[in-house]
Motif scaffolding. Structure first.
Motif, PDB file in Angstrom:
ATOM      1  N   PHE A   1     -73.733   3.454-156.926  1.00  0.00           N
ATOM      2  CA  PHE A   1     -73.483   4.219-155.709  1.00  0.00           C
ATOM      3  C   PHE A   1     -72.021   4.651-155.652  1.00  0.00           C
ATOM      4  CE2 PHE A   1     -77.053   1.433-154.567  1.00  0.00           C
ATOM      5  CZ  PHE A   1     -77.957   2.367-154.072  1.00  0.00           C
ATOM      6  N   ALA A   2     -71.782   5.871-155.217  1.00  0.00           N
ATOM      7  CA  ALA A   2     -70.424   6.343-154.957  1.00  0.00           C
ATOM      8  C   ALA A   2     -70.044   5.979-153.521  1.00  0.00           C
ATOM      9  CB  ALA A   2     -70.318   7.848-155.159  1.00  0.00           C
ATOM     10  N   TYR A   3     -68.743   5.854-153.272  1.00  0.00           N
ATOM     11  CA  TYR A   3     -68.307   5.423-151.941  1.00  0.00           C
ATOM     12  C   TYR A   3     -68.645   6.461-150.864  1.00  0.00           C
ATOM     13  CZ  TYR A   3     -64.274   8.608-151.678  1.00  0.00           C
ATOM     14  OH  TYR A   3     -63.469   9.713-151.592  1.00  0.00           O
ATOM     15  N   ASP A   4     -68.769   7.733-151.238  1.00  0.00           N
ATOM     16  CA  ASP A   4     -69.052   8.774-150.259  1.00  0.00           C
ATOM     17  C   ASP A   4     -70.516   9.222-150.281  1.00  0.00           C
ATOM     18  OD1 ASP A   4     -68.910   9.871-152.769  1.00  0.00           O
ATOM     19  OD2 ASP A   4     -67.614  11.553-152.206  1.00  0.00           O
ATOM     20  N   ARG A   5     -71.374   8.418-150.899  1.00  0.00           N
ATOM     21  CA  ARG A   5     -72.804   8.738-150.937  1.00  0.00           C
ATOM     22  C   ARG A   5     -73.538   7.932-149.875  1.00  0.00           C
ATOM     23  NH1 ARG A   5     -76.986   7.021-155.801  1.00  0.00           N
ATOM     24  NH2 ARG A   5     -78.904   7.393-154.624  1.00  0.00           N
ATOM     25  N   SER A   6     -74.324   8.591-149.058  1.00  0.00           N
ATOM     26  CA  SER A   6     -75.058   7.933-147.981  1.00  0.00           C
ATOM     27  C   SER A   6     -76.518   7.724-148.358  1.00  0.00           C
ATOM     28  CB  SER A   6     -74.984   8.766-146.692  1.00  0.00           C
ATOM     29  OG  SER A   6     -73.655   8.895-146.252  1.00  0.00           O
ATOM     30  N   ASP A   7     -77.049   6.578-147.957  1.00  0.00           N
ATOM     31  CA  ASP A   7     -78.466   6.274-148.143  1.00  0.00           C
ATOM     32  C   ASP A   7     -79.061   6.095-146.747  1.00  0.00           C
ATOM     33  OD1 ASP A   7     -80.955   5.424-148.790  1.00  0.00           O
ATOM     34  OD2 ASP A   7     -80.346   3.653-149.929  1.00  0.00           O
ATOM     35  N   PHE A   8     -79.616   7.174-146.189  1.00  0.00           N
ATOM     36  CA  PHE A   8     -80.068   7.137-144.801  1.00  0.00           C
ATOM     37  C   PHE A   8     -81.297   6.261-144.605  1.00  0.00           C
ATOM     38  CE2 PHE A   8     -77.791  11.232-145.139  1.00  0.00           C
ATOM     39  CZ  PHE A   8     -76.810  10.978-144.192  1.00  0.00           C
TER      40      PHE A   8
END
Length: 277
Positions: A40-47
């Motif tokens: 996961f990247a720090y600016d990637r969201s998993d809603f």
């Protein structure tokens, strides 16, 4: 080569130096290598996983927009380490140059420089930065480095000044003066090298104080600005969830505490070694 390595081995045998240096290296490797291997990247969201507790998929849980907390903390640690190191180096350099020049020259130069030090010591840094922050809010984080260094060098400069005053009468300094050496040459070739251990210790301790300063300023909104993050901004964001979703708050606090503790242990270990020599 043996003559150079022997003191290094002796210093590294100090428990404080070994523990502090080892922990700092571990944190630095995690900060700069970890994001390259995380899924996961720090600016990637998993809603689909908003504010989820720690799990095998997210070892430190997720944040309010589904960001992976481990990725966020490593990115924040990376930014805080860079800011802390740059600010510490700049702080020590300012203190070394100003303190050495004041102590070596004496007279009017000494009084003028120490007057500046006295004025800066009585200014409350947080209020000055709060006044300046509206104009600096959209600037690079490098401005933050300059602000932190600008309010941390004064006490060290007084210590350096006292040391320079004690060295200006020793034989090799007097001989250099008699041979016509310039002030710049005397300061850079004869005085500063003699104070290298003191400056190294001070720089190491300044890393800890600079990281804390960055965290405090970012906490109050005067530091690193979104969408980027630092440990200070993560602590600020997680404060409101400290009781309901504690991992959002405790994860960056843990990384911040480990960083400050490692730098402080290393600095104290180096200081103890210098005192015992």
């Amino acid at each position: 080569m043996t003559g150079v390595l022997a003191p290094t081995r002796r210093v590294l045998r100090r428990p404080g130096v070994a523990i502090g240096a080892g922990l700092l290296v571990l944190l630095a490797v995690a900060a700069f290598v970890g994001p390259l291997v995380l899924p996961f990247a720090y600016d990637r969201s998993d809603f689909g996983d908003i504010l989820a507790p720690p799990s095998p998929a997210h070892p430190l849980g997720t944040a309010r927009l589904g960001e992976d907390m481990l990725a966020l903390c490593l990115r924040g640690l990376q930014k805080s380490l860079v800011i802390g190191l740059l600010a510490a180096v700049l702080t020590t350099a300012l203190a070394a140059v100003i303190g050495t020049v004041a102590g070596y020259l004496g007279g009017f130069a000494d009084r003028a420089l120490m007057s500046v030090v006295d004025i800066l010591l009585v200014l409350p840094p947080i209020l000055v930065i709060a006044v300046l922050s509206p104009a600096l809010r959209d600037q690079s984080w490098l401005v933050l480095v300059g602000l932190i260094a600008g309010f941390q060098w004064m006490l060290t400069s007084r210590v350096v000044r006292a040391r320079a005053r004690s060295l200006r009468g020793v034989g090799y300094v007097v001989a250099a003066q008699d041979m016509g050496a310039s002030t710049t040459r005397v300061v850079t070739r004869h005085l500063l090298p003699q104070m290298a251990p003191l400056l190294l210790i001070d720089c190491t301790l300044n890393v800890a104080s600079a990281v804390l300063a960055e965290a405090g300023l970012s906490y109050f909104g005067f530091g690193v600005q979104p969408p980027d993050v630092s440990l200070g901004t993560l602590v600020a964001t997680g404060t409101g969830s400290a009781l309901t979703f504690p991992w959002v708050f405790l994860a960056p606090v843990g990384f911040l505490a480990a960083t400050v503790l490692a730098a402080a242990i290393l600095g104290e270990g180096l200081r103890d070694d210098e005192v015992d020599r």
